[in-house]
Design a protein around this motif. Structure first.
Motif, short mmCIF file in Angstrom:
data_model
loop_
_atom_site.label_atom_id
_atom_site.label_comp_id
_atom_site.label_asym_id
_atom_site.label_seq_id
_atom_site.Cartn_x
_atom_site.Cartn_y
_atom_site.Cartn_z
N HIS A 66 0.84 -1.22 0.00
CA HIS A 66 0.00 0.00 0.00
C HIS A 66 0.87 1.26 0.00
CE1 HIS A 66 -3.65 2.31 0.49
NE2 HIS A 66 -3.13 2.95 1.51
N HIS A 68 0.92 5.60 -1.85
CA HIS A 68 0.43 6.63 -2.78
C HIS A 68 1.68 7.40 -3.18
CE1 HIS A 68 -3.48 5.58 -1.11
NE2 HIS A 68 -2.97 5.82 0.10
N HIS A 232 -9.23 1.45 1.04
CA HIS A 232 -8.97 1.75 2.45
C HIS A 232 -10.18 1.28 3.26
CE1 HIS A 232 -6.52 4.90 0.41
NE2 HIS A 232 -5.68 4.70 1.41
N HIS A 269 -5.09 -0.86 6.11
CA HIS A 269 -5.27 -0.44 7.52
C HIS A 269 -6.04 -1.44 8.39
CE1 HIS A 269 -3.33 3.14 6.29
NE2 HIS A 269 -4.30 3.45 5.45
N ASP A 320 2.31 3.04 3.13
CA ASP A 320 1.28 4.06 2.89
C ASP A 320 1.89 5.28 2.22
OD1 ASP A 320 -1.24 5.14 2.73
OD2 ASP A 320 -1.56 5.36 4.87
ZN LIG Z 1 -3.54 4.95 1.92
#
Ligand SMILES: [Zn+2]
Length: 462
Positions: A66, A68, A232, A269, A320
């Protein structure tokens, strides 16, 4: 046919089904796949290239589930430094709305460079905002220059503020366009075969930024093509309240309603999940991307990872996005995973009797989450361990360094317990991405200069 022989590793950590750790180990690679694994003396003597790794520990490549990438442009933005998730997003959405296709390309390279130097060989990225003509193609093309495997998630947002969502209307997309573009991307880039360098994932962003209809239609499209689903889920208490108020369900029950549970789904998460919801993940084969640093950074909480592992849930690791980490070191995330699970155990212990507490997460368990665990979350049977038939993806770290001095009683544990370091070698499919500590595929000083210029322009644009 090209061959590579790696031999004389101080310790080879295979993470195979027997979790073999082989002193003076090595392996023989043919055309990007592992052929033989064992003691150096038992391996062939000749190959096109031979790598002697005396003093090095060798591990399966770490896998990031995960990220971005684009958020490397907005690390430590002052107004978002001390905010929880919803306020952090509301501060950053207007900045992200100014991104261009070139910003996506540069940030992709920066994030992947950091990941590669931390021993990562495969990464999933979740791109869910496409301003000013940006496309997922920009990320996929930029990633191909770095040399890590990419699971490119076609993210999306369709529930703007005017319809009760969190993001401003100007950053959401039309749902028909999202689905058409998703189909185009799968057909253009998704490779389902062993050794794939690119796979495409469909990934509506979160319960508070997409409609139930888009969730359902994305799932149907993904299953038609056999690609995976990602979103998410259960990240914060605010999200739980949003789901209860808007949809009348807790996040996991909402996913059940949308047909969003299964072997082909993984959630980032999952901090706010109850025991019975962990059971639902286990029964359905739904996976979890654990992102401990981000959860601490945004004061979201601590995910019950030990409980998930005990229940048989597939758990992988993620750094993340870089606006909530604010780094992309997967090796650091391995350490955080072990440490924060222990902190949680301490907090539980304060209210539980000794027999109800869990054993502490070990260094080996943390490495397993980042290798075998992440591979299973991404559905990659060809990754996650060093054994015959698997992709030749690995990292090597020189143990003879200040960071580990006095810690070589257990070299594998030193990699997790001691301060996170950079990988000396990161190899993907037998190709060197990092060699002797140097990233081979990019001109880093030029990249950093351009990245900083673009980050400054982006933040000053609003
Ligand atoms: Zn995220």
């Amino acid at each position: 046919m090209s061959t590579l022989l790696l031999r004389h590793a101080y310790l080879l950590v295979t993470m195979d089904d027997h979790r073999r750790e082989i002193p003076d180990g090595g392996f023989f690679i043919t055309d990007g796949f592992i052929d033989q694994v064992g003691k150096s003396e038992d391996l062939p003597e000749y190959a096109d290239e031979i790598l002697d790794l005396h003093d090095h520990i060798v591990l399966p490549g770490l896998i990031n589930t995960h990220h971005h990438f684009y958020q490397t442009l907005t690390r430590v933005v002052p107004a978002a430094q001390n905010a929880n998730l919803f306020n952090w997003l509301k501060t950053l959405y207007p900045i992200w709305a100014g991104m261009t296709p070139e910003d996506i390309r540069i940030s992709t390279k920066t994030a992947l460079a950091e990941l590669a130097l931390s021993g990562c060989t495969a990464a999933s990225d979740h791109l869910y905002i496409f301003p000013n003509g940006s496309r997922l193609d920009d990320e996929i093309e930029a990633a191909s220059e770095v040399g890590l495997r990419l699971h490119a998630s076609r993210g999306s947002m369709s529930l703007g503020e005017s319809k009760g969502g969190l993001p401003p209307d100007r950053v959401v997309e039309d749902e028909t366009h999202i689905l058409n573009d998703s189909q185009r991307l799968i057909e253009a880039y998704h490779d389902p075969n062993p050794g794939a360098m690119v796979q495409v994932v469909l990934a509506p962003c979160s319960p508070f930024s997409v409609t139930p209809d888009l969730m359902r239609q994305s799932a149907a499209l993904a299953r038609e093509y056999g690609v995976r689903l990602h979103t998410h889920l259960a990240e914060t208490h605010d999200e739980e309240l949003f789901c209860l108020e808007k949809f009348g369900h807790r996040p996991v029950a909402y996913m059940e309603l949308l047909n969003w549970l299964g072997e082909d789904v993984w959630f980032a998460h999952s901090v706010f999940v109850k025991k019975e919801e962990i059971g639902v993940f286990a029964q359905t084969g739904s996976g979890v991307a654990h992102c401990p640093t981000s959860n601490m950074r945004l004061a979201s909480g601590i995910a019950p990872i030990v409980e998930m592992l005990q229940a048989g849930v597939k758990v992988g690791l993620g750094v993340d996005g870089s606006a909530s980490n604010d780094g992309s070191s997967l090796l650091e995330e391995v350490r955080q995973t072990m440490l924060v699970s222990r902190a949680r155990e301490g907090l539980r212990g304060a209210s539980l009797s000794a027999e109800n507490s869990h054993p502490l997460m070990t260094a080996r368990q943390a490495v397993e989450i980042a290798t075998r665990g992440s591979a299973s979350v991404l559905g990659r049977r060809d990754l996650g361990s060093i054994e015959p038939g698997k992709c030749a993806d690995f990292l090597a770290i020189n143990l003879n360094r200040l960071d580990y001095a006095g810690g070589l009683h257990d070299p594998l544990a030193a990699v997790v317990f001691c301060a996170p370091v950079r990988a000396d070698y990161t190899v993907v499919g037998g190709e060197f991405v990092v060699k002797e500590g140097e990233l081979l595929t990019l001109d880093l000083p030029a990249l950093i200069t351009e990245h900083n210029l673009r980050a400054k322009q982006l933040v000053e644009r609003i």
